[in-house]
Design an enzyme around this catalytic site. Structure first.
Site, PDB file in Angstrom:
ATOM      1  N   GLU A 200      36.035  38.597  30.682  1.00 35.29           N
ATOM      2  CA  GLU A 200      36.013  37.348  29.909  1.00 35.29           C
ATOM      3  C   GLU A 200      34.981  37.415  28.789  1.00 35.29           C
ATOM      4  OE1 GLU A 200      35.844  34.134  32.817  1.00 35.29           O
ATOM      5  OE2 GLU A 200      38.013  34.274  33.082  1.00 35.29           O
ATOM      6  N   GLU A 394      43.776  37.726  36.421  1.00 34.08           N
ATOM      7  CA  GLU A 394      43.279  36.601  37.221  1.00 34.08           C
ATOM      8  C   GLU A 394      44.218  35.431  37.035  1.00 34.08           C
ATOM      9  OE1 GLU A 394      39.250  35.227  36.791  1.00 34.08           O
ATOM     10  OE2 GLU A 394      38.511  37.263  36.493  1.00 34.08           O
TER      11      GLU A 394
HETATM   12  C1  BGP Z   1      36.868  33.462  35.936  1.00 33.40           C
HETATM   13  C2  BGP Z   1      35.997  34.590  36.385  1.00 33.40           C
HETATM   14  C3  BGP Z   1      36.012  34.878  37.833  1.00 33.40           C
HETATM   15  C4  BGP Z   1      36.395  33.746  38.749  1.00 33.40           C
HETATM   16  C5  BGP Z   1      37.394  32.788  38.193  1.00 33.40           C
HETATM   17  C6  BGP Z   1      37.577  31.503  38.962  1.00 33.40           C
HETATM   18  O1  BGP Z   1      36.254  32.817  34.885  1.00 33.40           O
HETATM   19  O2  BGP Z   1      36.296  35.779  35.706  1.00 33.40           O
HETATM   20  O3  BGP Z   1      34.834  35.558  38.133  1.00 33.40           O
HETATM   21  O4  BGP Z   1      35.370  33.230  39.442  1.00 33.40           O
HETATM   22  O5  BGP Z   1      37.136  32.463  36.860  1.00 33.40           O
HETATM   23  O6  BGP Z   1      36.588  30.588  38.594  1.00 33.40           O
HETATM   24  P1  BGP Z   1      35.727  29.807  39.647  1.00 33.40           P
HETATM   25  O7  BGP Z   1      35.162  30.841  40.529  1.00 33.40           O
HETATM   26  O8  BGP Z   1      34.700  29.103  38.852  1.00 33.40           O
HETATM   27  O9  BGP Z   1      36.658  28.898  40.339  1.00 33.40           O
END
Ligand code: BGP
Length: 497
Positions: A200, A394
Site C-alpha cells: 500500500e 487483499e
Molecule cells: C490493509 C493492510 C493490511 C490489513 C488490511 C485490513 O490496509 O495492507 O495490513 O490489515 O488493510 O485492514 P484492517 O486490519 O485495518 O482491518
C-alpha cells in the site's frame, strides 16, 4: 471456464500482524511493535508512547497520527502490544501451511519482517536465523505446491531507522532498504518467484508505516518520503530482475474504489483529482517510470523541491513493475468542497481512511462500505490504464465471529462477501476480458488488525483463539467459510454458490 488454469487462489498475511515472536531468533524492534491495540467500533484509536527530546513522555493517538520531530517511539513494559505475539505464525508455521494446503490454496502471500533479517534495519550483515526462518517456510510451501507471494516491506519500518533517521525521509533508510531487498532476492532465490515491493505504497508516508515524523505539518518531509519510497521500489525491481530474470515483481496499492458524489461537474472533477492523489499517481509512477504532469505541476505550485540523487530518474524508469497488485475493500464517493461542507456529518470508515457514505451500499460492522461491483469497476479501470497483469492481494470482511458451544463458527456473512466479490472478478474476466491471475483474500487466517490493533475484527476462514487482551491458547479451527473457500479453490472458481 472464466478463471485461467493455474490461477493463484490463496490467502494473504503480513509479518507485523501475524508472525509474533517479536524478539525471537535475533529479531529487532519495528515501529509496529510500539503500537497498542484500539477499539474500532467504539472509536478508540491505537496509540504510540513516545519520548520527547526533553525527556518527557507523550501518548500519540491514531495509527496515522503525526509524530513530532525528535520524538522516539518506545515499548513500555506495562503496556500490551498485540503484535508481539500476534497469532504466532512464528511457532505455528508448519501447522498453518498444512491448513492452507487443505483449503486448496495455491498461493500464500506473506511479508518478510525487515527487522528479522536486519534487526536495526541498517546492520552490515544479516541475521542468519531470520533468513533460515523464511527458508523453512518457503520449503514447506514447496512441499504442498503452494507458491509464496512475498511482500518485501509491509508496515514494519525498523524502529532504529524511524527514531534515529526520520524513517523514509532519509536516504540512509533508502540505502538500508536496498541492501535488505538485495539480501531477500539473493537468499530466497529459486524459492520465491512472485514479489511485491512495498505494501500500500499510496498510504505510506506516515510514522506508523515509514517512521516519518511531522508528516502532516511538513509537506516537504512527506513528499521526500514518497519519492524515496518510489526509489526503494524501483531499486528492488532492478535488483530482483538482475538476481533472477525470471522473478515477477509487482507494485501494491490500496485501491479504494471512487465515484463522483453526483453528476455535478464540480464533484466529477473532484473525483478526478482525488483519485489521482489517492491511487493513480502510484500506478502511474511505478508502471510508467516517471512523475506524471499533474504531480509535477502540484509540486511546483506548492514550492516543493524533491532532493534527488544522481541516477534516481534512471532507476525509476528502469524499475517499472511486471504486474499490478492491489488491496480492495471498499469504495467512497468523492465530492467538491461545497458538497463536502454540506455532507460533513455523513462520513464513514474504510480501509486506512474515512470517506462520504454511499446511500446505495451496506457497510460492515466497522462501517466499511461493501461494494463488489466496485471491484469489477476497479479491475476495468486498472486494465484500461496500464494493460498489465493484475492480482488482487487483499480483500475480505472484518467481522465479529461467534464461537458456538460445539466450537463451530457459522460465518455466512463472510461467505456472502466472498461470493459476491468472486462473482465480480468472474464477470471482469469473462465479460470484460481483464487479465487477472490471482486472488489472495486478506487475513485468511485470523490476525491483528492494522487499523485498530484488534483481534476481534476477524477476516479469517481459519479461526485463531486469541483475544484483544492476549488471552487465548492460539489454537486453530476451521470456520464455515473454510469449507466454502475450499470448494471455490478446488473447482478453480467454477462452484461459487
Ligand atoms: C490493509 C493492510 C493490511 C490489513 C488490511 C485490513 O490496509 O495492507 O495490513 O490489515 O488493510 O485492514 P484492517 O486490519 O485495518 O482491518
Amino acid at each position: 471456464m472464466p478463471f485461467p488454469k493455474g490461477f493463484l487462489w490463496g490467502g494473504a498475511t503480513a509479518a507485523n500482524q501475524y508472525e509474533g515472536g517479536y524478539l525471537s531468533g535475533g529479531k529487532g524492534l519495528a515501529v509496529a511493535d510500539t503500537l497498542t491495540g484500539g477499539d474500532g467500533i467504539h472509536g478508540i484509536p491505537r496509540k504510540f508512547i513516545v519520548e520527547m527530546p526533553d525527556g518527557s513522555r507523550k501518548e500519540i493517538f491514531g495509527s496515522h497520527a503525526e509524530v513530532p520531530g525528535g520524538a522516539k517511539a518506545i515499548v513500555d513494559p506495562d503496556t500490551y502490544y498485540p503484535s508481539h505475539v500476534a497469532t504466532d505464525f512464528y511457532h505455528h508455521w508448519k501447522e498453518d501451511i498444512a491448513l492452507f494446503a487443505e483449503m486448496g490454496m495455491k498461493c500464500f502471500r506473506l511479508s518478510i519482517n525487515w527487522t528479522r533479517i536486519y534487526p536495526n534495519g541498517d546492520d552490515e550483515t544479516p541475521n542468519e536465523e531470520g533468513i533460515q526462518f523464511y527458508i523453512n517456510i518457503f520449503k514447506e510451501c514447496q512441499k504442498y505446491g503452494i507458491e509464496p507471494l512475498v511482500t518485501i516491506y509491509h508496515f514494519d519500518c525498523p524502529l532504529h531507522l524511524a527514531n534515529e533517521y526520520d524513517g523514509m525521509v532519509s536516504r540512509h533508510t533508502v540505502d538500508a532498504f536496498t541492501r535488505y531487498a538485495r539480501t531477500c532476492f539473493e537468499r530466497f532465490k529459486g524459492l520465491v518467484h512472485y514479489w511485491l515491493t512495498i505494501n500500500e505504497i499510496n498510504i505510506n508516508t506516515n510514522f506508523m508505516m515509514n517512521g516519518v515524523h511531522d508528516h502532516i505539518s511538513n509537506q516537504q518531509n512527506a513528499e521526500q518520503a514518497r519519492w524515496n519510497l518510489f526509489i526503494c521500489s524501483a531499486r528492488a525491481v532492478v535488483i530482483g530482475h538482475e538476481v533472477d530474470p525470471t522473478n515477477k515483481i509487482g507494485l501494491m496499492i490500496a485501491q479504494m474504489g471512487s465515484y463522483p458524489y453526483s453528476c455535478n461537474p464540480e464533484d466529477v472533477m473532484a473525483e478526478v483529482e482525488g483519485a489521482r492523489d489517492l491511487k493513480w499517481l502510484y500506478g502511474d509512477v511505478q508502471c510508467r517510470g516517471y512523475y506524471p504532469s499533474y504531480k509535477v505541476k502540484q509540486l511546483e505550485r506548492d514550492g516543493i523541491v524533491i532532493k534527488k540523487e544522481e541516477g534516481d530518474d534512471e532507476v525509476l524508469k528502469e524499475g517499472v513493475v511486471d504486474f499490478y497488485s492491489f488491496s480492495y475493500y471498499n469504495s467512497f464517493p468523492m465530492a467538491c468542497k461545497e458538497t463536502l461542507d454540506r455532507e460533513v456529518g455523513n462520513m464513514t470508515d474504510g480501509n486506512q481512511m474515512r470517506g462520504l457514505k454511499n446511500p446505495y451500499l451496506k457497510a460492515s460492522e466497522w462501517g466499511w462500505p461493501i461494494d463488489p461491483t466496485g471491484l469489477r469497476i476497479t479491475l476495468n479501470q486498472i486494465w484500461d490504464r496500464y494493460q498489465l497483469p493484475m492480482i488482487i492481494v487483499e480483500n475480505g470482511l472484518g467481522a465479529l465471529d461467534t464461537v458456538e458451544e460445539d466450537g463451530s463458527i457459522n460465518d455466512d456473512y463472510r461467505i456472502d462477501y466472498m461470493r459476491t466479490h468472486i462473482k465480480a472478478m468472474k464477470q471482469a474476466i469473462e465479460i470484460d476480458g481483464v487479465d487477472l491471475f490471482g486472488y489472495t483474500p486478506w487475513g485468511h487466517i485470523d490476525l491483528v488488525s492494522a487499523g485498530t490493533g484488534e483481534m476481534r475484527k476477524r477476516y479469517g476462514f481459519i479461526y485463531v483463539n486469541m483475544d484483544d487482551d492476549g488471552n487465548g491458547d492460539l489454537s486453530r479451527s476451521k470456520k464455515k467459510s473454510f469449507y466454502y473457500m475450499k470448494k471455490v479453490y478446488e473447482s478453480n472458481g467454477e462452484d461459487i454458490e
